[in-house]
Design a protein around this motif. Sequence first.
Motif, PDB file in Angstrom:
ATOM      1  N   PHE A 175      83.305 143.624  11.600  1.00  0.00           N
ATOM      2  CA  PHE A 175      81.967 143.980  11.132  1.00  0.00           C
ATOM      3  C   PHE A 175      82.031 145.279  10.333  1.00  0.00           C
ATOM      4  O   PHE A 175      82.563 146.272  10.789  1.00  0.00           O
ATOM      5  CB  PHE A 175      81.064 144.089  12.361  1.00  0.00           C
ATOM      6  N   LEU A 176      81.500 145.259   9.098  1.00  0.00           N
ATOM      7  CA  LEU A 176      81.444 146.466   8.274  1.00  0.00           C
ATOM      8  C   LEU A 176      80.029 147.045   8.288  1.00  0.00           C
ATOM      9  O   LEU A 176      79.834 148.190   8.647  1.00  0.00           O
ATOM     10  CB  LEU A 176      81.899 146.180   6.844  1.00  0.00           C
TER      11      LEU A 176
ATOM     12  N   LEU B 160      86.499 142.065   1.347  1.00  0.00           N
ATOM     13  CA  LEU B 160      85.131 142.123   1.849  1.00  0.00           C
ATOM     14  C   LEU B 160      84.483 140.751   1.720  1.00  0.00           C
ATOM     15  O   LEU B 160      84.614 140.087   0.697  1.00  0.00           O
ATOM     16  CB  LEU B 160      84.298 143.134   1.064  1.00  0.00           C
ATOM     17  N   VAL B 161      83.787 140.339   2.761  1.00  0.00           N
ATOM     18  CA  VAL B 161      83.050 139.081   2.752  1.00  0.00           C
ATOM     19  C   VAL B 161      81.572 139.439   2.850  1.00  0.00           C
ATOM     20  O   VAL B 161      81.141 140.070   3.816  1.00  0.00           O
ATOM     21  CB  VAL B 161      83.467 138.171   3.930  1.00  0.00           C
ATOM     22  N   VAL B 162      80.807 139.070   1.830  1.00  0.00           N
ATOM     23  CA  VAL B 162      79.375 139.364   1.766  1.00  0.00           C
ATOM     24  C   VAL B 162      78.633 138.083   2.133  1.00  0.00           C
ATOM     25  O   VAL B 162      78.766 137.060   1.454  1.00  0.00           O
ATOM     26  CB  VAL B 162      78.968 139.852   0.361  1.00  0.00           C
TER      27      VAL B 162
ATOM     28  N   HIS C 224      80.368 154.084  13.130  1.00  0.00           N
ATOM     29  CA  HIS C 224      80.399 155.383  12.453  1.00  0.00           C
ATOM     30  C   HIS C 224      81.679 155.636  11.668  1.00  0.00           C
ATOM     31  O   HIS C 224      81.654 156.297  10.638  1.00  0.00           O
ATOM     32  CB  HIS C 224      80.168 156.519  13.463  1.00  0.00           C
ATOM     33  N   HIS C 225      82.809 155.102  12.093  1.00  0.00           N
ATOM     34  CA  HIS C 225      84.079 155.403  11.424  1.00  0.00           C
ATOM     35  C   HIS C 225      84.278 154.654  10.101  1.00  0.00           C
ATOM     36  O   HIS C 225      85.257 154.901   9.415  1.00  0.00           O
ATOM     37  CB  HIS C 225      85.267 155.135  12.366  1.00  0.00           C
ATOM     38  N   VAL C 226      83.363 153.762   9.714  1.00  0.00           N
ATOM     39  CA  VAL C 226      83.500 153.066   8.428  1.00  0.00           C
ATOM     40  C   VAL C 226      82.739 153.767   7.304  1.00  0.00           C
ATOM     41  O   VAL C 226      82.852 153.375   6.152  1.00  0.00           O
ATOM     42  CB  VAL C 226      83.074 151.576   8.515  1.00  0.00           C
TER      43      VAL C 226
ATOM     44  N   MET D 117      78.076 142.257   5.973  1.00  0.00           N
ATOM     45  CA  MET D 117      79.366 142.439   5.301  1.00  0.00           C
ATOM     46  C   MET D 117      80.451 142.549   6.348  1.00  0.00           C
ATOM     47  O   MET D 117      80.320 143.298   7.324  1.00  0.00           O
ATOM     48  CB  MET D 117      79.365 143.685   4.435  1.00  0.00           C
ATOM     49  N   LEU D 118      81.536 141.786   6.130  1.00  0.00           N
ATOM     50  CA  LEU D 118      82.679 141.782   7.026  1.00  0.00           C
ATOM     51  C   LEU D 118      83.921 142.216   6.269  1.00  0.00           C
ATOM     52  O   LEU D 118      84.012 142.067   5.056  1.00  0.00           O
ATOM     53  CB  LEU D 118      82.913 140.378   7.592  1.00  0.00           C
TER      54      LEU D 118
END
Length: 196
Positions: A98-99, A80-82, A29-31, A140-141
């Motif tokens: 983890f995004l 960001l890594v997609v 939730h915080h992202v 996405m990371l």
Amino acid sequence: DRDVTGVQTCALPISELNLHPQDGVYFEHHVLLWKDESVPLSSLNTGGGIKRSIGGMPHIVTIANGPGRIAFSRDAPGELVVLPLHPGMELDVREHAFLLASHSIQYSFVRIKGLVNLLHGGSGMFMDRFVTQQYPGLLMLHGNGNVLERTLRPGEKLLVEPGGFLYKDSTVNMQAVQMPLKTGMFGRHGMYLAEM
């Protein structure tokens, strides 16, 4: 961009998505940075309860469903890594990297065994595991700093500072190893690295 003192500032990576009616993503939730008012949110219990809480990992993630726009950021500099995941893939991800993930990807965790990993590994007690079954998905990371990727050949090993590890295929074994260092005429010191 430069701030008033002339020090180079690093941009915060932001991911903006336009979800179609059949799309959905889940995330901590915080992202969440912002969302269209029309995008509904719900929650999902990931299991593990108290074990995950003690390990500092989320045991509840938020789900957003389309249609509408939504944006995410870890509020930290980095990259960001997609990762497009095809059916049958399993990835292990370092904690707090983890995004977001597509709703078609299963989310669980694996415990990192061994006292050496816990004390010197720098990767905590758990790793997030993302698995695709029948359908592809997107993961996405967020990597702190620049992210370098390396594909290991069969039998090849790599030593990495444990705090620098971001993700691995679940078939890649990882363990902490101690590298002895000579620090003087009579001194010896051990440095712990992750062997993959």
